[in-house]
Write an enzyme that holds these catalytic residues in place. Structure first.
Site, PDB file in Angstrom:
ATOM      1  CB  CYS A 113      -0.914  -0.005   1.225  1.00 53.03           C
ATOM      2  SG  CYS A 113      -1.810   1.549   1.470  1.00 53.03           S
TER       3      CYS A 113
ATOM      4  CB  CYS B 265       1.178   1.226   4.428  1.00 54.39           C
ATOM      5  SG  CYS B 265      -0.519   0.699   4.734  1.00 54.39           S
TER       6      CYS B 265
END
Length: 466
Positions: free
Chosen positions: A386, A389
């Site tokens: 991600c 993230c």
């Protein structure tokens, strides 16, 4: 889409890029839409022989609204030209990997002449226009007007046209398709069922029409814009999605001159050259799309997180560049955005520091069940693929270092793949990343409510609860 060109009155016969740079600031040709026959001494380009013919626009201002769109979108080649020797674009991309954006732009314009155009919408694309201007070669610019853009974006379009003395070739969505979508599903259906359908009507199909009149196009894609989908963007490639003038697979070439340039370097270049930029950037907007689907990013967020913020990271493409994900990765997607290779994650883990405890499924289950914790815990539910993230990794690691020895434990739990349903039902996972606080002497977990992921905001959250 009408054809609109800028043409410098400087001499273009020199084979040296730098000799063109010296003369690129000369007065533009006064008649927009008209191209002289340019015979370069190296024999590379003779625009009179190109398949896309340009008809002079006698009254550029009065005909602009009526004639700009149809020409480029529907142009038909009447001459037969000798088939050019096929280029190995993988090899060309390798040879240009360390080239500057200016060199790459010059190569693209030299090779394709009037059959290539710059796709323009944002800051990177203004940089592209500036690079094209600096080459001293004629160039074309087109843009997709979705009908849902911010007023500031329209003002940017006007400022760019005036700054460079060009007419942007605007492409619009089909009115019947837009009407059907809005009447059937409403103005904001994308908040409920995803943005892909709206983008397909308002962006992808108009782009497809525009590209059918070209042999190549130039985009402002950068590798660092979206690590999940753009990390392997080459500087030039055969377009894997769209077709060009000749039709069929491989008929369109895609150039990405700033693929290897960092976002900060783009902005340093724009400031140095003193070119127009979207005023929304000064309000916290980084990646700018349609008004309903774009918002400012907060501290610690990735630049693409301001786009379609209600969706998972894997959906952060509108369809214009869906070919960025490799076919083998698409075939191996497990439904949660994680590419698998032989059953193992194909991406490196993140938040790797001795002060961040990696929790297993039994570990976080036990932590969630404890009714008498001896220490409070801060835990991030994440997926290493991600980009959001990844964007908060530095701040989270810094936070863990600051909290070391404070009595607050900092942990991480990888919540994608087969763990995702458990995390949704038991840990209140909504999207990645989700940050949880497990208080001392309580079995209740508290979800971090903000999207500000800088160190100061996270510390304030912890201090308020411990």
């Amino acid at each position: 889409m009408a054809l609109s060109f800028t043409s410098s009155s400087s001499t273009l016969s020199s084979t040296s890029l730098f000799s063109r740079l010296a003369s690129s600031t000369d007065t533009k040709a006064s008649q927009i839409g008209y191209l002289r026959n340019l015979d370069r001494s190296n024999g590379v380009v003779n625009l009179s022989q190109r398949r896309s013919l340009v008809r002079p626009i006698i009254n550029a201002v009065s005909q602009r609204n009526d004639s700009i769109v149809p020409l480029a979108a529907t142009i038909v080649a009447h001459e037969v030209e000798e088939k050019e020797k096929e280029e190995n674009y993988d090899e060309l991309a390798t040879s240009l990997e360390n080239a500057s954006p200016l060199e790459i732009m010059d190569k693209a314009l030299e090779k394709f002449g009037t059959d290539i155009a710059i796709a323009f919408s944002g800051a990177e694309d203004v940089a592209l226009i500036e690079y094209a201007h600096l080459t001293g070669r004629p160039y074309r610019v087109f843009s997709l007007d979705t009908g849902r853009l911010n007023p500031e974006t329209y003002r940017l379009f006007d400022a760019v046209e005036k700054h460079y003395g060009i007419h942007i070739e605007y492409m619009f969505p089909d009115a019947v398709e837009v009407q059907a979508l809005v009447r059937t599903k409403g103005l904001f259906s994308f908040y409920e069922d995803g943005h892909q359908e709206c983008c397909r009507v308002r962006k992808v199909r108009p782009l497809r029409r525009a590209l059918k009149g070209l042999k190549a196009w130039i985009t402002g894609q950068r590798k660092d814009q979206s690590p999940g989908t753009r990390s392997e963007v080459p500087v030039v490639q055969v377009d894997p999605v769209f077709e060009g003038l000749d039709g069929g697979v491989g008929s369109l070439v895609k150039w990405n001159p700033v693929a290897n340039v960092k976002g900060n370097d783009i902005w340093n270049f724009l400031r140095t050259m003193n070119v127009p930029v979207n005023s929304l950037h000064s309000q916290g907007y980084v990646s700018i799309g349609c008004e309903p689907c774009t918002r400012p990013v907060l501290p610690g967020q990735h630049e693409r997180e301001g786009r379609w913020w209600w969706e998972d990271a894997k959906a952060k493409e509108c369809g214009l560049h869906k070919g960025n994900i490799r076919e083998e990765d698409i075939a191996n997607l497990n439904g949660n955005g994680v590419a698998q290779a032989n059953g193992h994650a194909a991406v490196a883990d993140i938040f790797n520091t001795q002060n961040v405890v990696s929790l297993s499924r039994p570990g976080i289950e036990n932590l969630a069940k404890l009714e008498n914790r001896q220490e409070p815990w801060l835990v991030v539910l994440y997926a290493p693929w991600c980009p959001f993230c990844q964007a908060m990794e530095e701040s989270y690691v810094d936070l863990a270092d600051k909290l070391a020895g404070s009595g607050v434990k900092v942990g991480k739990f990888r919540a994608d793949g087969e763990q995702k349903e458990f995390a949704k039902s038991e840990l209140e996972l909504g999207s990645f990343p989700t940050i949880l606080f497990f208080p001392k002497h309580s079995s209740r977990l508290i979800k971090y409510p903000s999207e500000k992921r800088d160190v100061d905001s996270l510390i304030a959250f912890v201090n308020a609860l411990r």
